[in-house]
Motif scaffolding. Sequence first.
Motif, PDB file in Angstrom:
ATOM      1  N   GLU A 183      15.593  -0.374   6.225  1.00 27.56           N
ATOM      2  CA  GLU A 183      15.152  -0.138   4.650  1.00 27.56           C
ATOM      3  C   GLU A 183      15.269  -1.416   3.802  1.00 27.56           C
ATOM      4  N   ALA A 184      16.407  -2.255   4.335  1.00 29.14           N
ATOM      5  CA  ALA A 184      16.485  -3.451   3.639  1.00 29.14           C
ATOM      6  C   ALA A 184      15.441  -4.563   4.019  1.00 29.14           C
ATOM      7  N   ARG A 185      14.807  -4.563   4.901  1.00 26.77           N
ATOM      8  CA  ARG A 185      13.758  -5.236   5.558  1.00 26.77           C
ATOM      9  C   ARG A 185      12.475  -4.997   4.521  1.00 26.77           C
ATOM     10  N   TYR A 186      12.133  -3.287   4.797  1.00 24.77           N
ATOM     11  CA  TYR A 186      11.196  -2.741   3.866  1.00 24.77           C
ATOM     12  C   TYR A 186      11.038  -3.216   2.435  1.00 24.77           C
ATOM     13  N   THR A 187      12.319  -3.404   1.758  1.00 29.91           N
ATOM     14  CA  THR A 187      12.344  -3.604   0.379  1.00 29.91           C
ATOM     15  C   THR A 187      12.215  -5.013   0.094  1.00 29.91           C
ATOM     16  N   VAL A 188      12.451  -5.981   1.085  1.00 25.43           N
ATOM     17  CA  VAL A 188      12.188  -7.333   0.781  1.00 25.43           C
ATOM     18  C   VAL A 188      10.483  -7.566   1.075  1.00 25.43           C
ATOM     19  N   LEU A 189       9.963  -6.859   1.891  1.00 23.23           N
ATOM     20  CA  LEU A 189       8.544  -6.924   1.902  1.00 23.23           C
ATOM     21  C   LEU A 189       7.700  -6.483   0.730  1.00 23.23           C
ATOM     22  N   GLU A 190       8.340  -5.167   0.522  1.00 26.35           N
ATOM     23  CA  GLU A 190       7.597  -4.815  -0.831  1.00 26.35           C
ATOM     24  C   GLU A 190       7.719  -5.570  -1.943  1.00 26.35           C
ATOM     25  N   ARG A 191       9.055  -5.988  -2.407  1.00 23.93           N
ATOM     26  CA  ARG A 191       9.263  -6.852  -3.406  1.00 23.93           C
ATOM     27  C   ARG A 191       8.368  -7.982  -3.454  1.00 23.93           C
ATOM     28  N   ARG A 192       8.488  -8.668  -2.305  1.00 25.47           N
ATOM     29  CA  ARG A 192       7.641 -10.080  -2.063  1.00 25.47           C
ATOM     30  C   ARG A 192       6.162  -9.634  -2.308  1.00 25.47           C
ATOM     31  N   ALA A 193       5.626  -8.624  -1.923  1.00 20.92           N
ATOM     32  CA  ALA A 193       4.127  -8.413  -2.043  1.00 20.92           C
ATOM     33  C   ALA A 193       3.783  -8.283  -3.394  1.00 20.92           C
ATOM     34  N   ARG A 194       4.510  -7.309  -4.093  1.00 23.48           N
ATOM     35  CA  ARG A 194       4.380  -7.046  -5.571  1.00 23.48           C
ATOM     36  C   ARG A 194       4.526  -8.156  -6.403  1.00 23.48           C
TER      37      ARG A 194
ATOM     38  N   VAL B 143       0.774  -1.112   0.088  1.00 27.65           N
ATOM     39  CA  VAL B 143       0.041   0.048   0.041  1.00 27.65           C
ATOM     40  C   VAL B 143       0.654   1.370  -0.019  1.00 27.65           C
ATOM     41  N   LEU B 144       2.039   1.244   0.877  1.00 27.70           N
ATOM     42  CA  LEU B 144       2.784   2.511   0.792  1.00 27.70           C
ATOM     43  C   LEU B 144       3.418   2.621  -0.353  1.00 27.70           C
ATOM     44  N   HIS B 145       3.750   1.555  -1.222  1.00 27.02           N
ATOM     45  CA  HIS B 145       4.433   1.771  -2.531  1.00 27.02           C
ATOM     46  C   HIS B 145       3.614   2.114  -3.523  1.00 27.02           C
ATOM     47  N   GLU B 146       2.438   1.381  -3.749  1.00 23.79           N
ATOM     48  CA  GLU B 146       1.390   1.405  -5.026  1.00 23.79           C
ATOM     49  C   GLU B 146       0.751   2.712  -4.647  1.00 23.79           C
ATOM     50  N   VAL B 147       0.135   3.124  -3.413  1.00 23.49           N
ATOM     51  CA  VAL B 147      -0.921   4.123  -3.458  1.00 23.49           C
ATOM     52  C   VAL B 147      -0.273   5.411  -2.680  1.00 23.49           C
ATOM     53  N   PHE B 148       0.802   5.259  -2.097  1.00 26.54           N
ATOM     54  CA  PHE B 148       1.372   6.493  -1.602  1.00 26.54           C
ATOM     55  C   PHE B 148       2.592   6.882  -2.153  1.00 26.54           C
ATOM     56  N   ASP B 149       3.147   5.879  -3.255  1.00 24.84           N
ATOM     57  CA  ASP B 149       4.368   6.139  -3.727  1.00 24.84           C
ATOM     58  C   ASP B 149       5.603   6.467  -3.170  1.00 24.84           C
ATOM     59  N   TYR B 150       5.602   5.886  -1.886  1.00 26.20           N
ATOM     60  CA  TYR B 150       6.807   5.720  -0.935  1.00 26.20           C
ATOM     61  C   TYR B 150       7.924   4.859  -1.371  1.00 26.20           C
ATOM     62  N   GLY B 151       9.180   5.533  -1.430  1.00 19.15           N
ATOM     63  CA  GLY B 151      10.353   4.906  -1.462  1.00 19.15           C
ATOM     64  C   GLY B 151      10.634   4.052  -0.468  1.00 19.15           C
ATOM     65  N   PRO B 152      11.665   3.334  -0.435  1.00 13.23           N
ATOM     66  CA  PRO B 152      12.213   2.415   0.816  1.00 13.23           C
ATOM     67  C   PRO B 152      12.670   3.191   2.013  1.00 13.23           C
ATOM     68  N   GLU B 153      13.205   4.516   2.010  1.00 15.34           N
ATOM     69  CA  GLU B 153      13.385   5.169   3.163  1.00 15.34           C
ATOM     70  C   GLU B 153      12.146   5.568   3.842  1.00 15.34           C
ATOM     71  N   ALA B 154      11.183   6.220   3.040  1.00 16.28           N
ATOM     72  CA  ALA B 154      10.001   6.711   3.531  1.00 16.28           C
ATOM     73  C   ALA B 154       8.992   5.572   4.206  1.00 16.28           C
ATOM     74  N   GLY B 155       9.004   4.523   3.518  1.00 19.21           N
ATOM     75  CA  GLY B 155       8.181   3.368   3.953  1.00 19.21           C
ATOM     76  C   GLY B 155       8.778   2.602   4.911  1.00 19.21           C
ATOM     77  N   ALA B 156      10.100   2.424   5.176  1.00 15.23           N
ATOM     78  CA  ALA B 156      10.760   1.963   6.166  1.00 15.23           C
ATOM     79  C   ALA B 156      10.458   2.839   7.612  1.00 15.23           C
ATOM     80  N   ALA B 157      10.534   4.206   7.379  1.00 17.59           N
ATOM     81  CA  ALA B 157      10.309   4.851   8.643  1.00 17.59           C
ATOM     82  C   ALA B 157       8.798   4.800   9.252  1.00 17.59           C
ATOM     83  N   VAL B 158       7.803   4.611   8.068  1.00 16.41           N
ATOM     84  CA  VAL B 158       6.515   4.485   8.733  1.00 16.41           C
ATOM     85  C   VAL B 158       6.467   3.224   9.375  1.00 16.41           C
ATOM     86  N   LEU B 159       6.732   2.105   8.808  1.00 16.00           N
ATOM     87  CA  LEU B 159       6.641   0.763   9.443  1.00 16.00           C
ATOM     88  C   LEU B 159       7.713   0.446  10.724  1.00 16.00           C
ATOM     89  N   GLY B 160       8.682   1.419  10.765  1.00 19.39           N
ATOM     90  CA  GLY B 160       9.602   1.219  11.736  1.00 19.39           C
ATOM     91  C   GLY B 160      10.770  -0.026  11.630  1.00 19.39           C
TER      92      GLY B 160
END
Length: 333
Positions: free
Chosen positions: A165-176, A145-162
């Motif tokens: 960045e590497a973990r966020y990237t894995v989550l986003e890539r796996r979901a996509r 949702v952060l990537h597709e709807v909010f267009d958040y990159g890894p830095e901003a998305g990782a900050a939201v989820l706490g």
Amino acid sequence: MDGLKEVPGVLSPVGIPAAPALPPGVAEGDATRLFGAAYRMLGSACRALEVVQEAVAASAAAPSDEPYDRLVREVFGATLRSGERERVRVRRDGQAPVAAWLAEPVLTAGGALGPMDTAELRESVSMARLVLLERLAPGERAAWVLHEVFDYGPEAGAAVLGVPEARYTVLERRARQRVQDAESAVRSPDSEASRWSAAAELLGAIREEDPAALEELLAEDVVAWSDGGGQPGVVRRPVLGAAKVGRFLAGVRGRIPQGASGHIAEVNGGAALVAAAGSEVVGVLAPEFGPQGLVGIRAVADPARLVFAGRQWADRGGRSGTRDGVPHPRDPV
């Protein structure tokens, strides 16, 4: 869920926080966007409203220098906790659901979930997409949702989820990847106008209660899902194949209250059939289209899942989003 909260001067007619209740620097459009994000995360419009309302109340109680960023973190944090609690409950109970999981339908032509001006945004709230997102782990769903709807990159998305960045990237890539794999075989080349026309044909055939006519409108391998109408203990397995789904749809008219009428309206970004008895929504049929035509039907009749759509319908005077009986894409409802 018994309804939506009402706070005079704080909520819009359907409950989304509105000025002057919002913190300085946060616009009403921001609150609507956050509601849309929470809805994609939860599949429940009523619970998404509660999440946004609680986040706004918390911000009002403790002002922040970055009010919008704080609201985003609070909304995503609340939806993640809710998702994790549901996973724990399912594992603990060890019971399969008695009916298909379906999201609460939302009338979207009025912008309840935010802008719907692109096919991608409309698809992101479709009933089929929400079922797919519900199958993702909560963290994957949030990253998507952060990537597709909010267009958040890894830095901003990782900050939201706490998370790093590497973990966020894995989550986003796996979901996509999971979303792409599930939808690559069913994406429809049809235009939005042709889908509205197909929905009109479907409504006409249901009114005639004609299984043969309905079968002609359906793809051979069509599947219909139902939530069982909220009846305790009722098992609703998917209905498979054009002949069986045609018979299922032919019986819809007999299962709705006497005096209810059928309408076509924009629901979750696409043309859908709405059964209404006066100002009360009693059922929603959301068709899905693929290369073979009409490949899926998702039927929602559980009153608890129709609370939000019913509130919208009543607030807008029960208008169906048709003009002179002919449906038009993007008509208001």
